[in-house]
Design an enzyme around this catalytic site. Structure first.
Site, PDB file in Angstrom:
ATOM      1  N   ALA A   1       0.814  -1.221   0.000  1.00 43.03           N
ATOM      2  CA  ALA A   1       0.000   0.000   0.000  1.00 43.03           C
ATOM      3  C   ALA A   1       0.840   1.260   0.000  1.00 43.03           C
ATOM      4  CB  ALA A   1      -0.933   0.000   1.214  1.00 43.03           C
TER       5      ALA A   1
ATOM      6  N   LYS B   1      -6.726   6.471 -11.148  1.00 43.29           N
ATOM      7  CA  LYS B   1      -5.952   7.468 -11.897  1.00 43.29           C
ATOM      8  C   LYS B   1      -4.915   6.823 -12.797  1.00 43.29           C
ATOM      9  CE  LYS B   1      -6.783  11.035  -8.452  1.00 43.29           C
ATOM     10  NZ  LYS B   1      -7.811  10.239  -7.770  1.00 43.29           N
TER      11      LYS B   1
ATOM     12  N   LEU C   1     -12.928   8.419   1.193  1.00 42.58           N
ATOM     13  CA  LEU C   1     -13.253   9.516   2.099  1.00 42.58           C
ATOM     14  C   LEU C   1     -12.374   9.478   3.335  1.00 42.58           C
ATOM     15  CD1 LEU C   1     -17.140   9.528   2.017  1.00 42.58           C
ATOM     16  CD2 LEU C   1     -15.624  11.234   1.060  1.00 42.58           C
TER      17      LEU C   1
END
Length: 629
Positions: A364, A411, A450
């Protein structure tokens, strides 16, 4: 058992029950004889000690003294009932054994006595519980803030009774979703009307808060309730969904304010919990970027499945310290190892892998902030996101694992910025590497989350706290959003489903206009758009209006999970591409932003970065010359 019987509390309660037994026995005889003009026989007094002993024995056998009166429930009343019935059957037998066959008391005594005894014992417990629960709130019950409760067909009505114990809230009435209960009472509270009448009823009663009694509603209904409250100038609160409460009893403490996640339009996720548990339970799991938004939540959700050890890799000392402290406190049964490591350091990664021997690795670690990576930091972004991934791949060749799961991004699809292009380059490196080595690896691609460190939500909250304005780059800019826990749940699901080389694409729902997100946050913070202005600042470098989850040339395959699909790309680059990419990424001399972006255009053909003039800053030839230099 002996400790329970001899405790002072138990002795007091036993004494009360024995007193009830004496009174019930005497009153039963009084009702049977005295009211009819007769005289209570002497055997009633003679039998009393035996009656008390028999009934006390039954009370102990049926476990009446293992609980607390202040928590008395129907289950406790059942125990009292069965113990009294058992005693009623035992007393005649004891009397016959003790006194022989003289005429026993009338049969009516054996019916009246247990009825009286059960009533006295049950009332004693009910009155005590009522006194303990009501006394602390007696002086403050009518002083709480008035609130209207919005009911649905699935509302847990136990919440209504909880308001009797609250000094914070004062329930003034109920509103029904469909009007079927209008004019009636539920647990003593009047149903004043329907949801559509919320504004007029709230104005008439002077109410400033509304509570939705079922947070598990479909997101469209949650949004509808929020808009009704906005129109009525009410602050919306939520009670948890019924299936999220372990004992079925919702308490006032469970009530929370409505949050942005509740309005996003995301429905609950079904997970293959047994499959994920088999994958993680008792294993050693390593997570890079463990101090970041996604990495930290990954560690928390992994810990819930009972791994034997979690290895935290993080370059930030402070973030790693926070994670280490949190996990040692929350998960004492899991071994936590915290390693400071830059993912670009292959030797350090090999050292960690050899020392810990993980079963699974979740990668990650990444730079994710688009504008920050676009100017002055482009080469560092590529080094961290692409070369950092390559370094991990090299380390895994020396210490193979069962599976590698790489966190990617939407993206990376037709990227228009350095961050997206660097992640797309990393995806290609992983796909080629897993094909070459046979070590299973997969990628999970999703959009914005979020509350992550790079999302707009913390920025908006900070701007609102400062009195505004809230800055949005463009009125039409849209993004896919999901909550961090939701994204991580789907990552874990993918890790259980993946075999090797797949790029999993998460269902991000419908894209959300950023300006609508800003408006929701303003309203949730208790302000209006007149009080907190929204200003448009223009698109930032590398930013586009719409994000995509799949490249134009890609198609997707269904999986067994409705919210996960697999992208099917074109053929992978050849060995020449692989060798050139490794040579380019391995150089230690930093490149300028312009050279970095041209290099990315060579290795990621779909990268559409252009300068403001619409032209690439440098040619591929210049990049190669700079690299060899």
């Amino acid at each position: 058992m002996f400790r329970i019987i001899t405790s002072p509390r138990t002795l007091v309660v036993l004494a009360f029950d024995c007193l009830c037994a004496v009174m019930a026995w005497q009153i039963a005889h009084f009702v049977r004889y005295t009211l009819e003009g007769g005289q209570i026989p002497s055997i009633a007094v003679s039998m009393l000690p035996l009656v008390i002993a028999a009934e006390a024995a039954c009370f102990l056998v049926f476990g009446l003294y293992r609980g607390f009166w202040r928590f008395s429930s129907l289950r406790d009343l059942r125990r009292i009932f069965f113990s009294v019935v058992a005693a009623a059957m035992l007393i005649p037998l004891v009397a016959w054994l003790a006194f022989g066959p003289p005429p026993p008391p009338p049969r009516s005594i054996y019916l009246i006595n247990p009825l009286l005894l059960f009533t006295m014992m049950a009332l004693g417990r009910i009155i005590y519980r009522w006194w303990r629960e009501e006394r602390p709130f007696a002086g403050t019950r009518n002083l709480g803030d008035p609130v209207l409760l919005l009911l649905t067909d699935n509302s847990n009505l136990s919440l209504i009774e909880s308001f009797d114990q609250s000094s914070r809230w004062r329930l003034v009435g109920l509103l029904d979703q469909n009007g079927r209960l209008s004019g009636r009472r539920v647990h003593g509270q009047p149903v004043l009307g329907t949801w559509q009448e919320l504004s007029s009823i709230a104005e008439r009663l002077g109410v400033s808060h509304a509570l939705l009694a079922d947070a598990g509603l479909h997101h469209e209904l949650r949004r509808k309730v929020f808009e009704l409250c906005e129109q009525a100038n009410l602050k919306l609160m939520l009670a948890p969904a019924l299936d999220s409460v372990m004992n079925g009893q919702i308490k006032i403490a469970d009530i929370r304010e409505v949050e942005l996640d509740d309005l996003l339009g995301r429905d609950p996720i079904d997970l293959d919990l047994p499959g994920i548990s088999r994958l993680l339970q008792g294993r050693t799991v390593l997570v890079t970027g463990a101090g970041g938004s996604i990495g930290s939540e990954l560690c928390r959700q992994i810990a819930a499945f009972g791994p034997s050890r979690i290895v935290l890799i993080e370059t930030s000392e402070y973030s790693l310290y926070q994670m280490d402290q949190e996990f040692r406190g929350r998960f004492p049964g899991i071994i936590i190892e915290s390693w400071i490591c830059d993912v670009k350091d292959t030797d350090r990664l090999v050292e960690i892998l050899q020392a810990t021997r993980p079963y699974l690795v979740f990668h990650a670690a990444a730079y994710k902030h688009v504008p920050l990576m676009e100017v002055d930091n482009a080469w560092q972004c590529v080094r961290n996101n692409a070369f950092g991934t390559l370094s991990l791949l090299y380390a895994l060749e020396a210490c193979p694992v069962e599976k590698l799961i790489v966190i990617s991004t939407d993206k990376a699809v037709n990227p228009t910025n350095v961050m997206g292009a660097s992640k797309r380059l990393a995806e290609q490196l992983v796909q080629i590497w897993t094909k070459k080595t046979g070590i299973p690896a997969m990628m999970v691609r999703f959009g914005n989350v979020l509350g992550s460190t790079g999302s707009v939500v913390p920025l908006f909250k900070q701007q609102i706290a400062m009195g505004g304005p809230v800055t949005v780059t463009h009125p039409d800019i849209r993004r896919y959003f999901m909550s961090i826990p939701e994204a991580v749940k789907l990552v874990l699901q993918c890790s259980n489903m993946g075999r090797s080389g797949e790029i999993f694409v998460l269902d991000m729902g419908e894209p959300v206009r950023i300006v609508d997100l800003a408006r929701d946050l303003i309203h949730l913070s208790g302000f209006t758009e007149d009080q907190i202005k929204i200003e448009y600042t223009g698109l930032r470098p590398g930013e586009k209006l719409y994000e995509e989850l799949l490249a134009d040339h890609e198609t997707t395959l269904e999986t067994r999970h409705s919210k996960i699909r697999i992208s099917r790309s074109q053929a992978l680059p050849d060995d020449v591409w692989w060798n050139s990419a490794i040579e380019m990424l391995s150089q230690t001399r930093p490149l300028s932003d312009a050279l970095t972006k041209d290099m990315l255009r060579r290795f990621v053909p779909e990268y559409a970065h252009m300068t403001k003039a619409g032209q690439s800053a440098h040619s591929d030839t210049q990049v190669l010359i700079a690299a060899k230099a």
